[in-house]
Design an enzyme around this catalytic site. Sequence first.
Site, PDB file in Angstrom:
ATOM      1  N   ARG A 202       0.850  -1.185   0.000  1.00  0.00           N
ATOM      2  CA  ARG A 202       0.000   0.000   0.000  1.00  0.00           C
ATOM      3  C   ARG A 202       0.891   1.242   0.000  1.00  0.00           C
ATOM      4  NH1 ARG A 202      -3.647  -2.660  -1.549  1.00  0.00           N
ATOM      5  NH2 ARG A 202      -5.584  -3.151  -0.469  1.00  0.00           N
TER       6      ARG A 202
ATOM      7  N   HIS B 173      -1.595   0.757  -9.746  1.00  0.00           N
ATOM      8  CA  HIS B 173      -2.299  -0.220  -8.893  1.00  0.00           C
ATOM      9  C   HIS B 173      -2.878  -1.368  -9.746  1.00  0.00           C
ATOM     10  CE1 HIS B 173      -4.342  -0.689  -4.718  1.00  0.00           C
ATOM     11  NE2 HIS B 173      -4.187  -1.865  -5.300  1.00  0.00           N
TER      12      HIS B 173
END
Length: 310
Positions: free
Chosen positions: A225, A273
């Site tokens: 993350r 992502h």
Amino acid sequence: MSVVVYLGDDEETRDWVDRLRRLLPGRDVRPLDDPGAPEDVAYAVVWAPPAGAIARFPRLRAVVSVGAGIDHVLRDPELPRHIPILRTTGPEMVQRLREYVALHVLAHHRQLAVTDANQARGVWQQIVTPPAQRRRVGVMGLGHIGAQCALTVAALGFDVAGWARSKKALAGIETFAGPEALRPFLARTEILVCLLPLTSETKGILNAGTLGSLPAGSALINAGRGGHVVEADLLAALDSGHLSGATLDVFQTEPLPDRHPFWAHPKIRVTPHIASYIDPGTGAGVVAENILRYEAEGRLPDMADAVRGY
Ligand code: GLV
């Protein structure tokens, strides 16, 4: 009993609603913004739901994260903490991450960015790198996904170690556990792969201190993350030459803002992502199966834990 769905994007949400309707006959599957009677809602299938949205359903049995991580659910301050959270993984997701990690470990190992830059300038420079057996890769996070990625890189011949919160046994891979083992793990790692969940313990874990513990010339791959990285510290480590490069798939703000320094940094490769992705074509099947299994058994083998944070 109804199931509400929220993926952020309206079209994606509609697609998931249609698929789950077919896969869960007899259940009333609806978008989160048109939930019908709130007391009928038993499952919320979500990615990054708006704050307060989940708390509206008094009889919710579980929140289903459309992803392996649950941080996007937990960041809702109004989320009732007692509601179980089911995560979504599945073989395709793991396979995508194995591909991503292998691709970028190899790219750093063989200095692909330098070859690309040389080509752009018409420079013929033969870069000779050691064989994989002499390149030390370290994987942070050894849950199901991290373990499979570590094994994949080991199968390519790399000298792989792993670090996790608690001790894990992985064939052919040296494992380190807990905060006191972090520095020795980093000190032996030349290509660091972060696949950790984002929790209060791992937030900012990639900072000046930890990056500084890597040997000079190391590289970072972050598919965990964005919150794991202290961005200013990463930029400083790259600009000082301590780190040779970074491949980043996740960011504190997504999409990565237009003028963010990561975009144009010569030592950073940005991917949007996509290290892994839950394809609705197969992901909706995994979600439906998990809901049915959870209904029947009251739990899933790899359940998330809201208190633990992953
Ligand atoms: C993706 O980032 C996930 O949590 O699955």
